[in-house]
Design a protein around this motif. Structure first.
Motif, mmCIF file in Angstrom:
data_model
loop_
_atom_site.group_PDB
_atom_site.id
_atom_site.type_symbol
_atom_site.label_atom_id
_atom_site.label_comp_id
_atom_site.label_asym_id
_atom_site.label_seq_id
_atom_site.Cartn_x
_atom_site.Cartn_y
_atom_site.Cartn_z
ATOM 1 N N GLU A 198 0.980 -1.088 -0.212
ATOM 2 C CA GLU A 198 0.140 0.028 0.200
ATOM 3 C C GLU A 198 0.260 1.351 -0.366
ATOM 4 O O GLU A 198 0.711 2.426 -0.419
ATOM 5 C CB GLU A 198 -0.906 0.213 1.391
ATOM 6 N N CYS A 199 1.881 1.342 0.467
ATOM 7 C CA CYS A 199 2.871 2.206 0.817
ATOM 8 C C CYS A 199 3.651 2.475 -0.370
ATOM 9 O O CYS A 199 3.762 3.607 -1.258
ATOM 10 C CB CYS A 199 4.108 2.429 2.262
ATOM 11 N N VAL A 200 4.501 1.908 -1.342
ATOM 12 C CA VAL A 200 5.113 1.318 -2.419
ATOM 13 C C VAL A 200 3.773 2.020 -3.857
ATOM 14 O O VAL A 200 3.829 3.056 -4.352
ATOM 15 C CB VAL A 200 5.240 -0.513 -2.283
ATOM 16 N N GLN A 201 2.440 1.828 -3.870
ATOM 17 C CA GLN A 201 1.565 2.351 -4.190
ATOM 18 C C GLN A 201 1.502 4.175 -3.719
ATOM 19 O O GLN A 201 1.776 3.756 -5.274
ATOM 20 C CB GLN A 201 -0.108 1.757 -4.227
ATOM 21 N N LEU A 202 1.636 4.372 -3.084
ATOM 22 C CA LEU A 202 1.326 5.411 -3.158
ATOM 23 C C LEU A 202 2.205 6.202 -3.351
ATOM 24 O O LEU A 202 2.018 7.534 -3.815
ATOM 25 C CB LEU A 202 1.298 6.090 -1.130
ATOM 26 N N LEU A 203 3.559 5.976 -2.952
ATOM 27 C CA LEU A 203 4.753 6.374 -3.196
ATOM 28 C C LEU A 203 4.579 6.917 -4.823
ATOM 29 O O LEU A 203 4.858 7.697 -5.756
ATOM 30 C CB LEU A 203 6.027 5.683 -2.579
ATOM 31 N N ILE A 204 4.779 5.811 -5.516
ATOM 32 C CA ILE A 204 4.502 5.898 -7.199
ATOM 33 C C ILE A 204 3.824 6.596 -7.375
ATOM 34 O O ILE A 204 3.763 6.975 -8.500
ATOM 35 C CB ILE A 204 4.378 3.854 -7.752
ATOM 36 N N ASP A 205 1.976 6.476 -6.870
ATOM 37 C CA ASP A 205 1.133 7.904 -7.339
ATOM 38 C C ASP A 205 1.403 8.957 -7.392
ATOM 39 O O ASP A 205 1.128 9.953 -7.851
ATOM 40 C CB ASP A 205 -0.196 7.155 -6.124
ATOM 41 N N VAL A 206 2.632 9.199 -6.194
ATOM 42 C CA VAL A 206 3.039 10.394 -5.471
ATOM 43 C C VAL A 206 4.678 10.667 -6.844
ATOM 44 O O VAL A 206 5.172 12.119 -6.309
ATOM 45 C CB VAL A 206 2.981 11.185 -4.661
ATOM 46 N N GLY A 207 4.926 10.175 -7.160
ATOM 47 C CA GLY A 207 5.836 10.161 -8.160
ATOM 48 C C GLY A 207 7.503 9.791 -7.853
ATOM 49 O O GLY A 207 8.721 10.384 -7.734
ATOM 50 N N ALA A 208 7.301 8.481 -7.047
ATOM 51 C CA ALA A 208 8.231 7.961 -6.904
ATOM 52 C C ALA A 208 9.203 7.811 -7.283
ATOM 53 O O ALA A 208 9.249 7.028 -8.535
ATOM 54 C CB ALA A 208 8.590 6.945 -5.597
ATOM 55 N N ASN A 209 10.697 7.758 -7.379
ATOM 56 C CA ASN A 209 11.864 7.471 -8.994
ATOM 57 C C ASN A 209 11.876 5.777 -8.522
ATOM 58 O O ASN A 209 12.404 5.224 -7.429
ATOM 59 C CB ASN A 209 12.822 8.091 -8.761
ATOM 60 N N LEU A 210 11.284 5.211 -9.498
ATOM 61 C CA LEU A 210 11.473 4.082 -9.885
ATOM 62 C C LEU A 210 12.851 3.448 -9.637
ATOM 63 O O LEU A 210 13.196 2.200 -9.473
ATOM 64 C CB LEU A 210 10.602 3.546 -10.676
ATOM 65 N N GLU A 211 13.509 4.168 -9.985
ATOM 66 C CA GLU A 211 15.252 3.809 -10.836
ATOM 67 C C GLU A 211 15.943 4.336 -9.527
ATOM 68 O O GLU A 211 17.681 4.119 -9.240
ATOM 69 C CB GLU A 211 15.926 4.128 -11.945
ATOM 70 N N ALA A 212 15.286 4.673 -8.427
ATOM 71 C CA ALA A 212 16.651 5.239 -6.887
ATOM 72 C C ALA A 212 17.797 3.910 -6.559
ATOM 73 O O ALA A 212 17.527 2.447 -6.266
ATOM 74 C CB ALA A 212 15.971 5.598 -5.847
ATOM 75 N N HIS A 213 18.759 4.449 -6.718
ATOM 76 C CA HIS A 213 20.110 3.797 -6.695
ATOM 77 C C HIS A 213 21.044 3.942 -5.275
ATOM 78 O O HIS A 213 21.169 4.757 -5.616
ATOM 79 C CB HIS A 213 21.287 3.331 -7.805
ATOM 80 N N ASP A 214 20.822 2.375 -4.520
ATOM 81 C CA ASP A 214 20.632 2.650 -3.622
ATOM 82 C C ASP A 214 22.377 2.227 -3.731
ATOM 83 O O ASP A 214 22.287 0.660 -4.159
ATOM 84 C CB ASP A 214 20.333 2.098 -2.207
ATOM 85 N N CYS A 215 23.370 2.576 -3.330
ATOM 86 C CA CYS A 215 24.639 1.623 -3.812
ATOM 87 C C CYS A 215 25.115 -0.026 -2.698
ATOM 88 O O CYS A 215 25.070 -0.953 -3.698
ATOM 89 C CB CYS A 215 26.207 2.315 -3.366
ATOM 90 N N HIS A 216 24.825 -0.085 -1.810
ATOM 91 C CA HIS A 216 24.113 -1.441 -0.989
ATOM 92 C C HIS A 216 22.686 -2.352 -1.495
ATOM 93 O O HIS A 216 23.084 -3.192 -1.900
ATOM 94 C CB HIS A 216 23.843 -1.329 0.409
ATOM 95 N N PHE A 217 21.276 -1.613 -2.256
ATOM 96 C CA PHE A 217 20.633 -2.569 -2.018
ATOM 97 C C PHE A 217 20.242 -2.637 -3.640
ATOM 98 O O PHE A 217 19.497 -3.678 -4.143
ATOM 99 C CB PHE A 217 19.937 -2.029 -1.456
ATOM 100 N N GLY A 218 21.044 -1.252 -4.351
ATOM 101 C CA GLY A 218 20.547 -1.526 -5.665
ATOM 102 C C GLY A 218 18.963 -0.759 -5.502
ATOM 103 O O GLY A 218 18.553 0.492 -5.017
ATOM 104 N N THR A 219 17.929 -1.292 -6.895
ATOM 105 C CA THR A 219 16.730 -0.744 -7.288
ATOM 106 C C THR A 219 15.801 -1.191 -6.129
ATOM 107 O O THR A 219 15.904 -2.130 -5.702
ATOM 108 C CB THR A 219 16.321 -0.645 -8.675
ATOM 109 N N PRO A 220 14.683 -0.063 -5.889
ATOM 110 C CA PRO A 220 13.634 -0.701 -5.367
ATOM 111 C C PRO A 220 13.501 -2.535 -5.846
ATOM 112 O O PRO A 220 12.981 -2.995 -5.084
ATOM 113 C CB PRO A 220 12.535 0.542 -5.778
#
Length: 270
Positions: A123-145
Motif C-alpha cells: 500500500e505504501c509502495v503504491q502511494l509512493l508510485i502515485d506521487v512520483g517516486a523515482n522507480l530507479e532510485a539507486h542505493d549503493c548497497h541495495f540497488g533499485t527498489p
C-alpha cells in the motif's frame, strides 16, 4: 529519558519519548508548555522520526501541526518519510506527504520507496508510485527498489513496481532482480520477472546467469529450465514492445488506448 545509562539515551527529550510511545496527552502538554518539537539527539533523530518509525500517526500529526521539520535528516540521511515507509504506516506516509515531504529526497541511502519495498508494504509502495517516486532510485548497497522487493520476496511490491514501468533488467554489480529471485528460489517471482521481460541470460559480475543460483530441482530451477529453452510467445513479445514504446512516463496512457478492454488488461498485466 535522562536517567538511562549510555549516551544513546542521554540526549533524548521527553518529546522524543512521548512521540515514540504514542502518548498523545503527554505530547500535547509538552507542546503547549513550549517544548522544542525539533530537538535533535546525537544521531540527529527528531521526535518526528521517532513517531514515524513507530507508526504513531496522531503524534506525527501533532508534531507537524506544531512546526516539526517534515524533511529533517538523521545521521544516516533518512527523513521521517523513510521511517514511516519502514514502519509500513500508510497513515503516517499520507500525513507526511500532505505536509510537503519530498518523495524523492536527495539521499545517498535507501529512498522512501526502498524502505517500503524492504518492509513489503504494498500500500505504501503504491502511494509512493502515485506521487512520483523515482522507480530507479539507486542505493549503493541495495540497488533499485525492485532489487529490494525481489531479495525480500515481496511479490506484490515487485509487481506494482513493474506495472508502473520499473526497469526489469536494472543491474547492481551486473546483478539483476532475476538473480535475487533465483537466490530466493521463488518460482512466482521468477515467472513474474520473465513475463515483464527479464533476461534469463543476464550475467552478474561473477559471470553467472540467474539459473546458476536456483539450485537443483525445485520449482524455480524448473522455471529456468523451461524459460532458457522456450522463447516468449509472440503475444508476450508484443506486450513488451508496446510497453517499451510507451516508456515509463506513458504507462498510464495504455488504459486510454482505443482497443478492447481485454487487450488493455493484457498490456497492463492486470
Amino acid at each position: 529519558g535522562r536517567s538511562r545509562a549510555g549516551t544513546f539515551w542521554a540526549d533524548r527529550t521527553p518529546v522524543h519519548e512521548a512521540a515514540r510511545r504514542g502518548e498523545i496527552r503527554q505530547l500535547q502538554q509538552l507542546i503547549e508548555s513550549g517544548a522544542c518539537v525539533n530537538a535533535l539527539t546525537y544521531d540527529s533523530i527528531t521526535p518526528l522520526h521517532e513517531a514515524s518509525l513507530r507508526g504513531q500517526a496522531q503524534c506525527v500529526k501533532m508534531l507537524l501541526d506544531a512546526g516539526a521539520q517534515v524533511d529533517a535528516r538523521n545521521i544516516d540521511g533518512s527523513t521521517p518519510l523513510c521511517d514511516a515507509c519502514a514502519s509500513g504506516s500508510v497513515e503516517c506516509v499520507r500525513l507526511l506527504l500532505a505536509h510537503g515531504a519530498k518523495v524523492n529526497p536527495p539521499l545517498y541511502t535507501a529512498s522512501p520507496l526502498h524502505e517500503a519495498c524492504m518492509n513489503g508494504s504494498s500500500e505504501c509502495v503504491q502511494l509512493l508510485i502515485d506521487v512520483g517516486a523515482n522507480l530507479e532510485a539507486h542505493d549503493c548497497h541495495f540497488g533499485t527498489p525492485l532489487h529490494v522487493a525481489c531479495a525480500r520476496q515481496h511479490l506484490r511490491c515487485a509487481k506494482l513496481l513493474l506495472q508502473a514501468g520499473a526497469q526489469v533488467n536494472a543491474a547492481k554489480l551486473h546483478e539483476t532482480a532475476l538473480h535475487h529471485a533465483a537466490k530466493a528460489r521463488c518460482a512466482a517471482l521468477v515467472r513474474l520477472l520473465v513475463e515483464f521481460g527479464a533476461d534469463v541470460n543476464a550475467r552478474d559480475n561473477r559471470g553467472r546467469k540467474p539459473s546458476d543460483y536456483s539450485g537443483n530441482g525445485g520449482a524455480a530451477a524448473r522455471c529456468f529450465q523451461f524459460y532458457e529453452r522456450t522463447p516468449l510467445s509472440l503475444a508476450q513479445l508484443c506486450r513488451l514492445a508496446v510497453r517499451r514504446a510507451a516508456g515509463q512516463r506513458g504507462q498510464h496512457k495504455i488504459s486510454k488506448l482505443q482497443i478492447p478492454p481485454r487487450l488493455i488488461r493484457f498490456l497492463s498485466y492486470d
